[in-house]
Design a protein around this motif. Structure first.
Motif, PDB file in Angstrom:
ATOM      1  N   LYS A 263       0.743  -1.133   0.131  1.00 46.76           N
ATOM      2  CA  LYS A 263      -0.022   0.020  -0.086  1.00 46.76           C
ATOM      3  C   LYS A 263       0.867   1.286  -0.162  1.00 46.76           C
ATOM      4  O   LYS A 263       2.003   1.153   0.079  1.00 46.76           O
ATOM      5  CB  LYS A 263      -0.979  -0.067   1.184  1.00 46.76           C
ATOM      6  N   ASN A 264       0.399   2.701  -0.192  1.00 46.25           N
ATOM      7  CA  ASN A 264       0.781   3.790  -0.264  1.00 46.25           C
ATOM      8  C   ASN A 264       2.115   3.878  -1.207  1.00 46.25           C
ATOM      9  O   ASN A 264       3.229   4.289  -0.573  1.00 46.25           O
ATOM     10  CB  ASN A 264       1.230   3.973   1.343  1.00 46.25           C
ATOM     11  N   ASN A 265       1.870   3.240  -2.192  1.00 45.80           N
ATOM     12  CA  ASN A 265       3.182   3.373  -3.044  1.00 45.80           C
ATOM     13  C   ASN A 265       4.250   2.643  -2.365  1.00 45.80           C
ATOM     14  O   ASN A 265       5.593   3.150  -2.818  1.00 45.80           O
ATOM     15  CB  ASN A 265       3.635   4.699  -3.422  1.00 45.80           C
ATOM     16  N   GLY A 266       4.276   1.597  -1.669  1.00 44.83           N
ATOM     17  CA  GLY A 266       5.394   1.018  -1.388  1.00 44.83           C
ATOM     18  C   GLY A 266       6.068   1.662  -0.027  1.00 44.83           C
ATOM     19  O   GLY A 266       6.986   1.317   0.248  1.00 44.83           O
ATOM     20  N   LEU A 267       5.322   2.621   0.550  1.00 45.90           N
ATOM     21  CA  LEU A 267       5.851   3.371   1.667  1.00 45.90           C
ATOM     22  C   LEU A 267       5.064   3.206   3.028  1.00 45.90           C
ATOM     23  O   LEU A 267       4.040   2.925   3.131  1.00 45.90           O
ATOM     24  CB  LEU A 267       6.004   4.762   1.398  1.00 45.90           C
ATOM     25  N   LEU A 268       6.222   2.970   4.177  1.00 48.39           N
ATOM     26  CA  LEU A 268       5.473   3.018   5.397  1.00 48.39           C
ATOM     27  C   LEU A 268       5.624   4.103   6.144  1.00 48.39           C
ATOM     28  O   LEU A 268       6.568   5.256   5.670  1.00 48.39           O
ATOM     29  CB  LEU A 268       6.378   1.987   6.456  1.00 48.39           C
ATOM     30  N   SER A 269       4.651   4.885   6.752  1.00 49.29           N
ATOM     31  CA  SER A 269       4.469   6.151   7.491  1.00 49.29           C
ATOM     32  C   SER A 269       5.181   5.790   8.726  1.00 49.29           C
ATOM     33  O   SER A 269       4.929   4.697   9.419  1.00 49.29           O
ATOM     34  CB  SER A 269       3.237   6.772   7.852  1.00 49.29           C
ATOM     35  N   VAL A 270       6.250   6.417   9.272  1.00 51.89           N
ATOM     36  CA  VAL A 270       6.979   6.021  10.460  1.00 51.89           C
ATOM     37  C   VAL A 270       7.083   7.421  11.187  1.00 51.89           C
ATOM     38  O   VAL A 270       7.605   8.320  10.859  1.00 51.89           O
ATOM     39  CB  VAL A 270       8.410   5.749   9.969  1.00 51.89           C
ATOM     40  N   ILE A 271       6.957   7.067  12.591  1.00 51.54           N
ATOM     41  CA  ILE A 271       6.932   8.035  13.928  1.00 51.54           C
ATOM     42  C   ILE A 271       8.048   7.576  14.657  1.00 51.54           C
ATOM     43  O   ILE A 271       8.364   6.532  15.044  1.00 51.54           O
ATOM     44  CB  ILE A 271       5.748   8.006  14.596  1.00 51.54           C
ATOM     45  N   LEU A 272       8.850   8.725  14.749  1.00 56.18           N
ATOM     46  CA  LEU A 272      10.084   8.359  15.718  1.00 56.18           C
ATOM     47  C   LEU A 272       9.742   9.100  17.069  1.00 56.18           C
ATOM     48  O   LEU A 272       8.978  10.217  17.293  1.00 56.18           O
ATOM     49  CB  LEU A 272      11.341   9.249  15.252  1.00 56.18           C
ATOM     50  N   GLN A 273       9.792   8.416  18.178  1.00 54.47           N
ATOM     51  CA  GLN A 273       9.587   8.670  19.385  1.00 54.47           C
ATOM     52  C   GLN A 273      10.767   8.505  20.276  1.00 54.47           C
ATOM     53  O   GLN A 273      11.361   7.344  20.264  1.00 54.47           O
ATOM     54  CB  GLN A 273       8.377   8.047  20.031  1.00 54.47           C
ATOM     55  N   ASP A 274      11.021   9.327  21.263  1.00 53.77           N
ATOM     56  CA  ASP A 274      11.948   9.150  22.273  1.00 53.77           C
ATOM     57  C   ASP A 274      11.664   7.819  23.302  1.00 53.77           C
ATOM     58  O   ASP A 274      10.819   8.235  23.884  1.00 53.77           O
ATOM     59  CB  ASP A 274      12.466  10.506  23.019  1.00 53.77           C
ATOM     60  N   SER A 275      12.618   7.054  23.434  1.00 53.92           N
ATOM     61  CA  SER A 275      12.259   5.758  24.173  1.00 53.92           C
ATOM     62  C   SER A 275      12.287   6.175  25.688  1.00 53.92           C
ATOM     63  O   SER A 275      11.670   5.439  26.353  1.00 53.92           O
ATOM     64  CB  SER A 275      13.374   4.906  23.879  1.00 53.92           C
ATOM     65  N   HIS A 276      13.241   7.318  26.056  1.00 52.65           N
ATOM     66  CA  HIS A 276      12.961   7.840  27.408  1.00 52.65           C
ATOM     67  C   HIS A 276      12.145   8.742  27.778  1.00 52.65           C
ATOM     68  O   HIS A 276      11.128   8.448  28.724  1.00 52.65           O
ATOM     69  CB  HIS A 276      14.358   8.102  27.705  1.00 52.65           C
ATOM     70  N   THR A 277      11.986   9.952  27.085  1.00 53.20           N
ATOM     71  CA  THR A 277      11.122  10.660  27.555  1.00 53.20           C
ATOM     72  C   THR A 277       9.575  10.863  26.818  1.00 53.20           C
ATOM     73  O   THR A 277       8.576  11.350  27.431  1.00 53.20           O
ATOM     74  CB  THR A 277      11.448  12.129  27.149  1.00 53.20           C
TER      75      THR A 277
END
Length: 207
Positions: A7-21
């Motif tokens: 799906k989505n032209n072969g792309l994943l939507s990616v969210i980065l989140q600070d593992s600590h805060t």
């Protein structure tokens, strides 16, 4: 882990989140090759839609994003990556692309840790640590007493103020003793997760 790249032209939507805060840092996109490089290198790679090429986050600034954990959403086409950011994430110099007007108990813990590791003259945190554990514990006890009094008096604002003071001093105490909020969270998860056997600990059965 098997993302759906159909799906989505072969792309994943990616969210980065600070593992600590737990602060949300940025949103980007990965194609299958970027995903494979991320899992192989343990640092985040993206696919640039404008430049039509792979790029490693931090390849110019040096502010790479070390992968701590990854989780797909229920449709397998969006990815949440918990990271250890090696510097500001946003190209503008802020920690997050969504701005730094952000607070959490984890961020306070980081502030306390930074004040302990990089003491400045006049810092109250520096004063407590230099006085030692007995002083820190005395302050924790005093603040707990103030919390009890505020609750007994049904003074909501005072209860909020004193609980805030108590939490700060507890964070100083934990850091001084080499214990992190993550350690406490892990114990709470153990106690309150689906697999927890509450019969083992009678004192927490009614939490």
């Amino acid at each position: 882990m098997q993302p759906d790249f159909s799906k989505n032209n072969g792309l994943l939507s990616v969210i980065l989140q600070d593992s600590h805060t737990k602060q949300v840092l940025m949103n980007g996109f990965m194609n299958e090759e970027a995903f494979k490089k991320t899992t192989a290198d343990n640092v985040v790679w993206f696919y640039s839609r404008s430049k039509e090429r792979l790029w490693k986050k931090g390849e110019t600034s040096g502010n790479i994003q070390e992968v701590v954990s990854m989780a797909l959403d229920c449709d397998q086409d969006a990815l949440l990556i918990q990271v250890n950011p090696k510097g500001p994430t946003c190209h503008t110099g802020t920690q997050s692309c969504f701005g730094d007007d952000y607070f959490s108990i984890q961020k306070l813990e980081s502030t306390v840790q930074n004040k302990i590791e990089n003491p400045k003259e006049g810092s109250y945190t520096k004063y407590l640590v230099e006085k030692g554990l007995d002083k820190i514990l005395k302050k924790c006890g005093e603040e707990m007493t103030e919390v009890v009094i505020a609750a007994k008096n049904k003074d909501k604002q005072e209860l909020i103020d004193e609980t805030s003071d108590l939490l700060y001093h507890v964070l100083v105490m934990l850091n001084n003793e080499g214990v992190s909020l993550s350690d406490v969270e892990a114990k709470l998860e153990e106690r309150h997760g689906e697999k927890q056997d509450y019969s083992v600990r009678e004192d927490i059965q009614n939490w």
